[in-house]
Motif scaffolding. Structure first.
Motif, PDB file in Angstrom:
ATOM      1  N   ILE A  86      30.850  13.997  10.198  1.00  0.00           N
ATOM      2  CA  ILE A  86      30.633  13.461  11.547  1.00  0.00           C
ATOM      3  C   ILE A  86      29.313  12.708  11.632  1.00  0.00           C
ATOM      4  O   ILE A  86      29.238  11.606  12.196  1.00  0.00           O
ATOM      5  CB  ILE A  86      30.678  14.601  12.582  1.00  0.00           C
ATOM      6  N   LEU A  87      28.258  13.279  11.058  1.00  0.00           N
ATOM      7  CA  LEU A  87      26.953  12.620  11.133  1.00  0.00           C
ATOM      8  C   LEU A  87      26.959  11.302  10.375  1.00  0.00           C
ATOM      9  O   LEU A  87      26.220  10.371  10.729  1.00  0.00           O
ATOM     10  CB  LEU A  87      25.858  13.548  10.589  1.00  0.00           C
ATOM     11  N   LYS A  88      27.786  11.205   9.354  1.00  0.00           N
ATOM     12  CA  LYS A  88      27.903   9.939   8.634  1.00  0.00           C
ATOM     13  C   LYS A  88      28.494   8.862   9.531  1.00  0.00           C
ATOM     14  O   LYS A  88      28.109   7.683   9.463  1.00  0.00           O
ATOM     15  CB  LYS A  88      28.780  10.145   7.392  1.00  0.00           C
ATOM     16  N   LEU A  89      29.421   9.259  10.429  1.00  0.00           N
ATOM     17  CA  LEU A  89      30.004   8.311  11.367  1.00  0.00           C
ATOM     18  C   LEU A  89      29.026   7.916  12.473  1.00  0.00           C
ATOM     19  O   LEU A  89      29.045   6.783  12.959  1.00  0.00           O
ATOM     20  CB  LEU A  89      31.267   8.905  12.007  1.00  0.00           C
ATOM     21  N   LEU A  90      28.162   8.853  12.862  1.00  0.00           N
ATOM     22  CA  LEU A  90      27.238   8.604  13.978  1.00  0.00           C
ATOM     23  C   LEU A  90      25.988   7.849  13.556  1.00  0.00           C
ATOM     24  O   LEU A  90      25.306   7.264  14.415  1.00  0.00           O
ATOM     25  CB  LEU A  90      26.825   9.931  14.629  1.00  0.00           C
ATOM     26  N   LYS A  91      25.667   7.856  12.281  1.00  0.00           N
ATOM     27  CA  LYS A  91      24.426   7.247  11.815  1.00  0.00           C
ATOM     28  C   LYS A  91      24.390   5.755  12.129  1.00  0.00           C
ATOM     29  O   LYS A  91      25.295   5.013  11.781  1.00  0.00           O
ATOM     30  CB  LYS A  91      24.267   7.470  10.309  1.00  0.00           C
ATOM     31  N   GLY A  92      23.327   5.325  12.814  1.00  0.00           N
ATOM     32  CA  GLY A  92      23.137   3.918  13.142  1.00  0.00           C
ATOM     33  C   GLY A  92      24.028   3.405  14.244  1.00  0.00           C
ATOM     34  O   GLY A  92      24.067   2.197  14.490  1.00  0.00           O
ATOM     35  N   LYS A  93      24.751   4.284  14.954  1.00  0.00           N
ATOM     36  CA  LYS A  93      25.675   3.869  16.001  1.00  0.00           C
ATOM     37  C   LYS A  93      25.130   4.228  17.385  1.00  0.00           C
ATOM     38  O   LYS A  93      24.303   5.130  17.530  1.00  0.00           O
ATOM     39  CB  LYS A  93      27.039   4.557  15.819  1.00  0.00           C
ATOM     40  N   VAL A  94      25.617   3.507  18.376  1.00  0.00           N
ATOM     41  CA  VAL A  94      25.375   3.859  19.771  1.00  0.00           C
ATOM     42  C   VAL A  94      26.472   4.854  20.164  1.00  0.00           C
ATOM     43  O   VAL A  94      27.659   4.525  20.132  1.00  0.00           O
ATOM     44  CB  VAL A  94      25.411   2.624  20.680  1.00  0.00           C
ATOM     45  N   VAL A  95      26.077   6.076  20.503  1.00  0.00           N
ATOM     46  CA  VAL A  95      27.037   7.155  20.739  1.00  0.00           C
ATOM     47  C   VAL A  95      27.271   7.309  22.232  1.00  0.00           C
ATOM     48  O   VAL A  95      26.330   7.482  23.008  1.00  0.00           O
ATOM     49  CB  VAL A  95      26.543   8.477  20.129  1.00  0.00           C
ATOM     50  N   VAL A  96      28.530   7.255  22.634  1.00  0.00           N
ATOM     51  CA  VAL A  96      28.956   7.411  24.020  1.00  0.00           C
ATOM     52  C   VAL A  96      29.630   8.764  24.165  1.00  0.00           C
ATOM     53  O   VAL A  96      30.332   9.221  23.256  1.00  0.00           O
ATOM     54  CB  VAL A  96      29.917   6.275  24.423  1.00  0.00           C
ATOM     55  N   GLY A  97      29.429   9.420  25.297  1.00  0.00           N
ATOM     56  CA  GLY A  97      30.073  10.705  25.551  1.00  0.00           C
ATOM     57  C   GLY A  97      29.650  11.255  26.891  1.00  0.00           C
ATOM     58  O   GLY A  97      28.805  10.672  27.592  1.00  0.00           O
ATOM     59  N   ARG A 102      17.563   8.827  21.445  1.00  0.00           N
ATOM     60  CA  ARG A 102      17.900   8.609  22.853  1.00  0.00           C
ATOM     61  C   ARG A 102      18.218   7.151  23.147  1.00  0.00           C
ATOM     62  O   ARG A 102      19.038   6.854  24.010  1.00  0.00           O
ATOM     63  CB  ARG A 102      16.763   9.098  23.751  1.00  0.00           C
ATOM     64  N   SER A 103      17.557   6.231  22.460  1.00  0.00           N
ATOM     65  CA  SER A 103      17.814   4.811  22.696  1.00  0.00           C
ATOM     66  C   SER A 103      19.214   4.408  22.264  1.00  0.00           C
ATOM     67  O   SER A 103      19.712   3.361  22.683  1.00  0.00           O
ATOM     68  CB  SER A 103      16.782   3.956  21.939  1.00  0.00           C
ATOM     69  N   GLN A 104      19.875   5.241  21.450  1.00  0.00           N
ATOM     70  CA  GLN A 104      21.225   4.949  20.995  1.00  0.00           C
ATOM     71  C   GLN A 104      22.236   5.929  21.581  1.00  0.00           C
ATOM     72  O   GLN A 104      23.294   6.171  20.991  1.00  0.00           O
ATOM     73  CB  GLN A 104      21.292   4.991  19.466  1.00  0.00           C
ATOM     74  N   THR A 105      21.911   6.482  22.733  1.00  0.00           N
ATOM     75  CA  THR A 105      22.780   7.452  23.401  1.00  0.00           C
ATOM     76  C   THR A 105      23.183   6.916  24.765  1.00  0.00           C
ATOM     77  O   THR A 105      22.328   6.453  25.530  1.00  0.00           O
ATOM     78  CB  THR A 105      22.067   8.804  23.562  1.00  0.00           C
ATOM     79  N   ARG A 106      24.473   6.982  25.084  1.00  0.00           N
ATOM     80  CA  ARG A 106      24.986   6.546  26.385  1.00  0.00           C
ATOM     81  C   ARG A 106      25.801   7.698  26.967  1.00  0.00           C
ATOM     82  O   ARG A 106      26.959   7.886  26.629  1.00  0.00           O
ATOM     83  CB  ARG A 106      25.861   5.293  26.255  1.00  0.00           C
ATOM     84  N   ASP A 107      25.152   8.468  27.834  1.00  0.00           N
ATOM     85  CA  ASP A 107      25.788   9.642  28.431  1.00  0.00           C
ATOM     86  C   ASP A 107      26.432   9.228  29.752  1.00  0.00           C
ATOM     87  O   ASP A 107      25.747   8.797  30.677  1.00  0.00           O
ATOM     88  CB  ASP A 107      24.747  10.739  28.665  1.00  0.00           C
ATOM     89  N   THR A 108      27.747   9.385  29.857  1.00  0.00           N
ATOM     90  CA  THR A 108      28.473   8.904  31.031  1.00  0.00           C
ATOM     91  C   THR A 108      28.241   9.748  32.277  1.00  0.00           C
ATOM     92  O   THR A 108      28.758   9.406  33.341  1.00  0.00           O
ATOM     93  CB  THR A 108      29.986   8.852  30.738  1.00  0.00           C
TER      94      THR A 108
END
Length: 325
Positions: free
Chosen positions: A181-192, A208-214
């Motif tokens: 899972i962490l391999k998929l999240l690395k370098g990505k903007v994560v939404v949830g 935090r700069s790559q986190t988008r909490d709905t």
């Protein structure tokens, strides 16, 4: 002669039939994605007509203010209301220009995640990861696996998590799943939705700069008639903004459905969100530490936990506070 040649002709038609079947499958898949995109764009257009979403800037649009300054004044006023420190400057030129389409990350850099937890430890009050789903910007499933917790499961929380004993037969160890899972999240903007719960279950901290909490979508929209609380549940946001029902039935939540819904919510406010990120990154509400007491109350309101555990947890917190006094 005719009877002998019939099988040979049938054999010659087999490759063509297989190719036709493959093309038919691809055509149906394309139509299904097209219908989903059309429904999404229709909902987005409706919100734009109601004034809840601003139109994205045209690629060749001029960055200078338009003659009708009422719309910009309303946007600036709402920005000052949401983020007083970032919008304190009255002069439009004092703010940094809004990001263009080219300045935002590509869709391939966005993923949405949702996790389902089961109870371990004393009376099953410790939440551990049991399923994780990751979807792409367009809603394609990138990862969906059942995960075996590190400690023995005491409460499957099937009514809320959808996890059963049968799912654990094909589950993979937590350490293996964590690496994948962490391999998929690395370098990505994560939404949830309420991402700190998912990251806590993964034992992971995302930038935090790559986190988008709905959970902060109402702060960007603030539509009339939507009764906002400190944290609005994903189910309520989906019903109010996407006009879709999720988390229904008796089989528990689907992490795939929740991740897809979170991505749809983000895409509704993507332009406003990225403008806020670029213009007021130093004053974002995400920079503050999450309020654990508020999260616990929302966790109970969304019925992730049975009532007896909720009451027991409340008694435990009161005893802890009494002991400290």
């Amino acid at each position: 002669m005719v009877l002998r040649e019939a099988p040979e002709s049938a054999q010659c038609l087999c490759p063509s039939l297989a190719s036709l079947n493959a093309k038919d499958v691809l055509r149906r898949r394309h139509k299904r994605r097209s219908r989903q995109h059309q429904r999404f764009m229709a909902r987005k257009a409706l919100l734009q007509e109601q004034g809840l979403l601003s139109m994205p800037p045209e690629p060749g649009a001029s960055p200078l203010p338009s003659p009708s300054g009422a719309t910009q004044g309303t946007t600036a006023a709402s920005s000052r209301q949401q983020y007083p420190r970032a919008g304190s400057g009255s002069a439009p030129c004092s703010r940094r220009p809004a990001p263009t389409e080219a300045s935002r990350p590509l869709p391939s850099k966005y993923v949405a995640i949702d996790c389902e937890m089961v109870g371990t430890g004393p009376r099953g009050r410790v939440s551990e990861l049991a399923r994780c789903s990751v979807v792409s910007y367009h809603g394609n499933v990138l990862y969906d696996k059942y995960i075996r917790p590190e400690m023995p499961i005491v409460d499957y929380r099937t009514r809320w998590s959808g996890i059963t004993r049968q799912h654990m037969r094909k589950a993979i160890p937590f350490q293996v799943a964590q690496k994948e899972i962490l391999k998929l999240l690395k370098g990505k903007v994560v939404v949830g939705h309420a991402l700190h719960n998912d990251f806590q279950a993964l034992k992971y901290v995302h930038p935090r700069s790559q986190t988008r909490d709905t959970t902060y979508v109402p702060n960007l929209l603030n539509p009339p008639g939507l009764h906002t609380r400190a944290r609005v549940s994903l189910k309520d946001l989906a019903l109010q903004l996407l006009h879709k029902k999720i988390q229904v039935g008796k089989h528990g939540h689907s992490s795939v459905e929740d991740a897809m819904t979170a991505m749809e919510l983000y895409r509704l406010v993507e332009v406003q969100w990225e403008q806020q990120e670029a213009s007021s990154s130093w004053a974002r509400p995400e920079d503050r530490e999450p309020d654990s007491s508020t999260d616990m109350e929302q966790y109970m309101e969304d019925q992730y936990w049975p009532e007896d555990l909720a009451q027991g947890s409340s008694r435990g917190r009161r005893q802890t506070q009494d002991g400290r006094e």
